[in-house]
Design an enzyme around this catalytic site. Sequence first.
Site, PDB file in Angstrom:
ATOM      1  N   ASN A 114       0.865  -1.175   0.000  1.00  0.00           N
ATOM      2  CA  ASN A 114       0.000   0.000   0.000  1.00  0.00           C
ATOM      3  C   ASN A 114       0.905   1.229   0.000  1.00  0.00           C
ATOM      4  OD1 ASN A 114      -1.835   1.997   0.476  1.00  0.00           O
ATOM      5  ND2 ASN A 114      -2.423   1.306   2.531  1.00  0.00           N
ATOM      6  N   LYS A 165       0.178   4.221  -0.392  1.00  0.00           N
ATOM      7  CA  LYS A 165      -0.480   5.416   0.168  1.00  0.00           C
ATOM      8  C   LYS A 165      -0.188   6.636  -0.718  1.00  0.00           C
ATOM      9  CE  LYS A 165      -0.361   3.265   4.652  1.00  0.00           C
ATOM     10  NZ  LYS A 165      -0.364   3.398   6.098  1.00  0.00           N
ATOM     11  N   HIS A 190      -9.632   1.131   4.307  1.00  0.00           N
ATOM     12  CA  HIS A 190      -8.403   1.328   5.085  1.00  0.00           C
ATOM     13  C   HIS A 190      -8.697   2.310   6.228  1.00  0.00           C
ATOM     14  CE1 HIS A 190      -4.393   2.621   6.212  1.00  0.00           C
ATOM     15  NE2 HIS A 190      -3.970   1.489   5.672  1.00  0.00           N
ATOM     16  N   GLU A 204      -7.198   4.744   7.291  1.00  0.00           N
ATOM     17  CA  GLU A 204      -6.984   6.161   6.940  1.00  0.00           C
ATOM     18  C   GLU A 204      -8.157   6.721   6.142  1.00  0.00           C
ATOM     19  OE1 GLU A 204      -3.074   5.531   5.306  1.00  0.00           O
ATOM     20  OE2 GLU A 204      -2.358   5.081   7.322  1.00  0.00           O
ATOM     21  N   GLU A 228      -5.721  -4.882  10.293  1.00  0.00           N
ATOM     22  CA  GLU A 228      -4.708  -3.864  10.556  1.00  0.00           C
ATOM     23  C   GLU A 228      -5.053  -3.109  11.839  1.00  0.00           C
ATOM     24  OE1 GLU A 228      -2.573  -2.642   6.691  1.00  0.00           O
ATOM     25  OE2 GLU A 228      -4.374  -1.450   6.825  1.00  0.00           O
ATOM     26  N   GLY A 258       2.081   2.349  10.722  1.00  0.00           N
ATOM     27  CA  GLY A 258       3.052   3.434  10.598  1.00  0.00           C
ATOM     28  C   GLY A 258       3.688   3.860  11.905  1.00  0.00           C
ATOM     29  N   SER A 281       3.072  -2.019  10.453  1.00  0.00           N
ATOM     30  CA  SER A 281       4.506  -2.080  10.752  1.00  0.00           C
ATOM     31  C   SER A 281       5.129  -3.436  10.449  1.00  0.00           C
ATOM     32  CB  SER A 281       4.771  -1.658  12.194  1.00  0.00           C
ATOM     33  OG  SER A 281       4.368  -0.314  12.391  1.00  0.00           O
TER      34      SER A 281
END
Length: 254
Positions: free
Chosen positions: A12, A14, A100, A102, A170, A176, A216
């Site tokens: 991904n 991003k 996701h 985000e 996730e 991250g 991560s």
Amino acid sequence: MTVSRRPMIAGNWKMNGLKVDARKLASGLARRMKKLKKPVFDMVICPQFPLIGLAADAVKGSGVKIGAQDCHFNTAGAHTGDISPDLLKNMDCKYVIVGHSERRSDHGEKDADVKIKAEAAITSGMGAIVCIGETLKQRDAKRTMSVVRKQLLGSLPEGANAKNTVIAYEPVWAIGTGKVATPAQAQEVHAVIRQELGKVLGEKEGNKVRILYGGSMKPGNAKELMALPDVDGGLIGGASLNVVDFWAIAEATE
Ligand code: PGA
């Protein structure tokens, strides 16, 4: 991981990279993939929308697949700034990441939105990578399982099966942050997801659905995560922006 589920390593990207970076990354992975006689994993890279055509050209004939990071739930029409799943399919995308965390936090996407996006991706002929995961606050309040269950059941597309749907667990607190879930934490949640999939899709089909871990994942922790019985690969952010690291993670599936 049982032999019947083929591992998937999905990158991904991003909102990262310019044309030059995408070309370098995609062609570097394609070169490595071409050298394998018989890859034992599926590799997917998900660039920003305008880079999809370029990345698709760079991986042509290598077996590396292209995915998108989102799509609209309609195939066309008056939706300024949105992306049609039909166009993504037309641009050689094989998968679309939906839901996701985000997107959920930046754009307020709810389970019902994720579900119809997943359904649109599938109707357009692609697979949906459906993301779910709890926040740190929810984990600390011991709500992980109920949150994950609710997200899964609310986001799962109608007609889901092992071919058209991949689940990505996730934990938001691991994305991250460098804080990876322990193998025990990951397996515990993956097992619950598999159990729920079995209830909805039937045990046989539920056992075939791939469940990726994301948050991560790095070359140094990929092997122990991938060795877990219900972890079938990874959805990788930061480490997917580096050919050597991403490839090392892919090799950890062997
Ligand atoms: P990360 O991101 O690997 O950088 O933690 C994973 C993701 O958000 O998909």
